[in-house]
Design a protein around this motif. Structure first.
Motif, short mmCIF file in Angstrom:
data_model
loop_
_atom_site.label_atom_id
_atom_site.label_comp_id
_atom_site.label_asym_id
_atom_site.label_seq_id
_atom_site.Cartn_x
_atom_site.Cartn_y
_atom_site.Cartn_z
N GLY A 346 -8.56 4.55 -26.35
CA GLY A 346 -7.18 4.23 -26.69
C GLY A 346 -6.18 4.51 -25.59
N ARG A 347 -6.56 5.23 -24.56
CA ARG A 347 -5.64 5.53 -23.48
C ARG A 347 -5.81 4.52 -22.34
N ARG A 348 -4.72 4.24 -21.65
CA ARG A 348 -4.74 3.34 -20.51
C ARG A 348 -4.18 4.05 -19.29
N LEU A 349 -4.69 3.67 -18.13
CA LEU A 349 -4.33 4.34 -16.89
C LEU A 349 -3.72 3.36 -15.90
N ARG A 350 -3.03 3.92 -14.94
CA ARG A 350 -2.54 3.15 -13.80
C ARG A 350 -2.71 4.02 -12.57
N SER A 351 -2.67 3.44 -11.40
CA SER A 351 -2.82 4.24 -10.18
C SER A 351 -1.80 3.82 -9.15
N ILE A 352 -1.47 4.78 -8.29
CA ILE A 352 -0.54 4.56 -7.18
C ILE A 352 -1.09 5.28 -5.95
N LEU A 353 -1.19 4.55 -4.85
CA LEU A 353 -1.65 5.14 -3.59
C LEU A 353 -0.50 5.74 -2.81
N LEU A 354 -0.77 6.85 -2.15
CA LEU A 354 0.10 7.37 -1.10
C LEU A 354 -0.73 7.28 0.17
N ARG A 355 -0.31 6.40 1.08
CA ARG A 355 -1.16 6.12 2.24
C ARG A 355 -0.36 6.08 3.53
N TYR A 356 -0.93 6.72 4.55
CA TYR A 356 -0.45 6.55 5.91
C TYR A 356 -1.45 5.67 6.65
N ASP A 357 -1.02 4.51 7.08
CA ASP A 357 -1.88 3.58 7.81
C ASP A 357 -1.04 3.00 8.94
N PRO A 358 -1.20 3.49 10.17
CA PRO A 358 -0.34 3.05 11.27
C PRO A 358 -0.59 1.60 11.65
N VAL A 359 0.44 0.97 12.17
CA VAL A 359 0.32 -0.40 12.65
C VAL A 359 -0.54 -0.41 13.91
N SER A 398 -8.02 -0.62 -7.20
CA SER A 398 -7.44 -1.19 -5.98
C SER A 398 -7.13 -2.68 -6.17
N THR A 399 -6.15 -3.17 -5.45
CA THR A 399 -5.75 -4.57 -5.53
C THR A 399 -6.14 -5.36 -4.30
N ALA A 400 -6.78 -4.71 -3.34
CA ALA A 400 -7.28 -5.40 -2.15
C ALA A 400 -8.33 -4.52 -1.49
N SER A 401 -9.16 -5.13 -0.66
CA SER A 401 -10.17 -4.36 0.08
C SER A 401 -9.78 -4.30 1.54
N TRP A 402 -10.12 -3.21 2.21
CA TRP A 402 -9.79 -3.04 3.62
C TRP A 402 -10.84 -2.15 4.27
N THR A 403 -10.85 -2.19 5.59
CA THR A 403 -11.79 -1.38 6.35
C THR A 403 -11.03 -0.24 7.03
N ALA A 404 -11.49 1.00 6.83
CA ALA A 404 -10.85 2.16 7.43
C ALA A 404 -11.91 3.10 7.98
N THR A 405 -11.69 3.60 9.19
CA THR A 405 -12.66 4.53 9.78
C THR A 405 -12.71 5.82 8.98
N HIS A 406 -11.55 6.31 8.57
CA HIS A 406 -11.47 7.53 7.77
C HIS A 406 -10.57 7.27 6.57
N ARG A 407 -10.87 7.94 5.48
CA ARG A 407 -10.04 7.82 4.29
C ARG A 407 -9.84 9.20 3.68
N GLY A 408 -8.86 9.29 2.81
CA GLY A 408 -8.60 10.56 2.17
C GLY A 408 -7.87 11.51 3.09
N ILE A 409 -7.84 12.78 2.71
CA ILE A 409 -7.21 13.79 3.55
C ILE A 409 -8.29 14.63 4.23
N GLU A 410 -7.88 15.34 5.26
CA GLU A 410 -8.83 16.17 6.01
C GLU A 410 -8.49 17.65 5.77
N LEU A 411 -9.47 18.37 5.25
CA LEU A 411 -9.27 19.78 4.95
C LEU A 411 -9.65 20.68 6.10
N LYS A 412 -10.32 20.14 7.12
CA LYS A 412 -10.68 20.91 8.30
C LYS A 412 -10.34 20.08 9.53
#
Length: 449
Positions: A346-359, A398-412
């Motif tokens: 009965g529950r519905r979800l939505r998502s929002i990205l916070l992304r840094y992707d340089p030109v 997601s609403t599109a696919s893309w190629t990224a060398t790294h994703r997410g955040i880095e803890l180290k």
């Protein structure tokens, strides 16, 4: 011949129209209307015009003529007809001539009579915010209510799930829970399945939502522009109808037919984030520019972390993995391990990205520190921060696919402190600190839709 109408009833209405009725008289009038079905029937028959009279601001050259004709007709009814008794009393008390004019004035002064029989229903909630996105008030909005805004942004949350963000200066009327009349101003709307069929009327055309996100700008001279950011709408002007797909735009005015124009959603940069649930951003965090979902998802910016709305209304039928599932910080409160949230019917979800992707591509040794916050209109359910959990939810959200060398955040990190993500105690504000360079740093925020 119509039934006799009590003199007391006529006298109370006369007092009401002359604005000299006291509280006791008002209470008695309401009581009589509620208790006597015949009085309600008579009112419905003879005062149907009062609703229109209460809306005399609308432009309708034939309205006065039709109203006068109706009043003249009621003035000629039988001896005991309600309108006849009212107008004769008014003529005796106030006018020697001009019976029809007196009746029109009296009817126009009686919108309360209509409201007693047909009370307006709350159809939406009006949300007012300050410049920082802090909610100042939430007030109910009734069907037929007129709104005039001189500055800033407001949001209308309709009971059927439709969300409408309005940028001032603007004049509009909430005709019903499924319709807005936009006289002037700019709005962006998002309509879930429960609100498909939602309409927005301007002076020159009418838009019907077929799902799900659109923008409209209207000027006082009747010119309107319609843009579709997601889904499909239908725009109608007279007998002309055009179905408009996402990435398309139309313009209309009082004289010409509907005309296709270049799709340019940039004018909705203020209303689109608000309709998407983004109340405010600070620092290096800013909303992405409005566009169709596929283009928004691929937005790049070398100086900011973009807030990118993704899919909405996703049924919560599969497990959800995330590193943050409550107030606190990563690293700190949370250790970086993925937690599984079980689905809830009965529950519905939505998502929002916070992304840094340089030109383009930055040198491997280039790093920039990005810090800021985003506040949402509802509590955050969970946040995915690392590559594995992000990829697991890509297929659904997601609403599109893309190629990224790294994703997410880095803890180290060798030369910098770890990236960090913090969810506030009220679960509405997400704060990030990214040390980013050539790689993509991003998190996915889940909210209940």
């Amino acid at each position: 011949m119509a039934a006799e109408i009590p003199d007391e009833f006529i006298e109370l209405l006369e007092a009401l129209s002359e604005e000299r009725i006291d509280e006791a008289g008002r209470a008695r009038l309401v009581s009589m209307v509620r208790e006597d079905a015949s009085l309600r029937a008579v009112l419905r028959e003879h005062f149907a015009v009062s609703r229109a009279l209460a809306s005399l601001e609308r432009d309708d050259p034939g309205f006065a003529e039709r109203t006068a004709a109706h009043v003249m007709k009621t003035a000629e009814e039988g001896e005991f007809a309600f309108a006849g008794k009212v107008t004769r009393r008014i003529a005796r008390h106030r006018f020697a001539k001009g019976l029809a004019a007196a009746a029109v004035l009296t009817l126009a002064a009686l919108p309360l009579a209509w409201k007693m029989l047909h009370p307006a229903k709350d159809v939406a909630t009006l949300v007012r915010m300050d410049e920082a996105g802090i909610v100042l008030s939430r007030t109910p909005v009734k069907a037929g209510e007129k709104l005039t805004e001189t500055s800033g942004l407001i949001r209308l949350d309709f009971h059927n799930g439709a969300v409408v963000a309005v940028e001032a200066p603007a004049k509009l009327t909430t005709v019903s829970g499924m319709e807005i009349a936009l006289e002037s101003g700019r709005l962006n709307a998002w309509c879930p399945e429960s609100a498909h069929g939602f309409k927005v009327r301007t002076k020159s055309a009418e838009l019907t939502d077929l799902g799900t996100s659109f923008g409209i700008s209207a000027s006082p001279d009747g010119r309107s522009e319609f843009v579709v950011l997601d889904g499909l709408v239908e725009v109608q002007k007279g007998s002309e109808k055009i179905r408009l797909e996402q990435g398309k735009a139309l313009t209309s005015n009082a004289q010409d037919t509907l005309q296709s124009v270049a799709f340019d959603p940039s004018g909705f940069k203020n209303t689109w984030p608000l309709a998407s649930g983004i109340l405010s951003t600070t620092g290096s965090v800013i909303p992405a520019s409005p566009d169709v979902p596929e283009k928004v998802a691929l937005s790049e910016d070398s100086e900011h972390v973009l807030v990118i709305p993704e899919r909405r209304g996703i049924p919560f039928t599969s497990p959800l993995e995330a590193e943050i599932i409550g107030p606190g910080s990563l690293p700190g409160t949370f250790d970086g391990s993925a937690k599984t949230m079980e689905p809830q019917a009965g529950r519905r979800l939505r998502s929002i990205l916070l992304r840094y992707d340089p030109v383009g591509t930055s040198p491997e040794d280039y790093f920039i520190r990005l810090e800021g916050e985003v506040t949402f209109d509802r509590p955050v359910l969970a946040i995915s921060c690392l590559r594995e959990s992000l990829e697991k939810s890509d297929g659904v959200f997601s609403t599109a696919s893309w190629t990224a060398t790294h994703r997410g955040i880095e803890l180290k990190q060798i030369d910098n402190d770890p990236d960090s993500v913090t969810l506030s105690e009220d679960r509405r504000t997400v704060k990030i600190i990214f040390y980013a360079g050539a790689s993509t740093d991003e998190i996915r925020v889940f909210l209940e839709d």
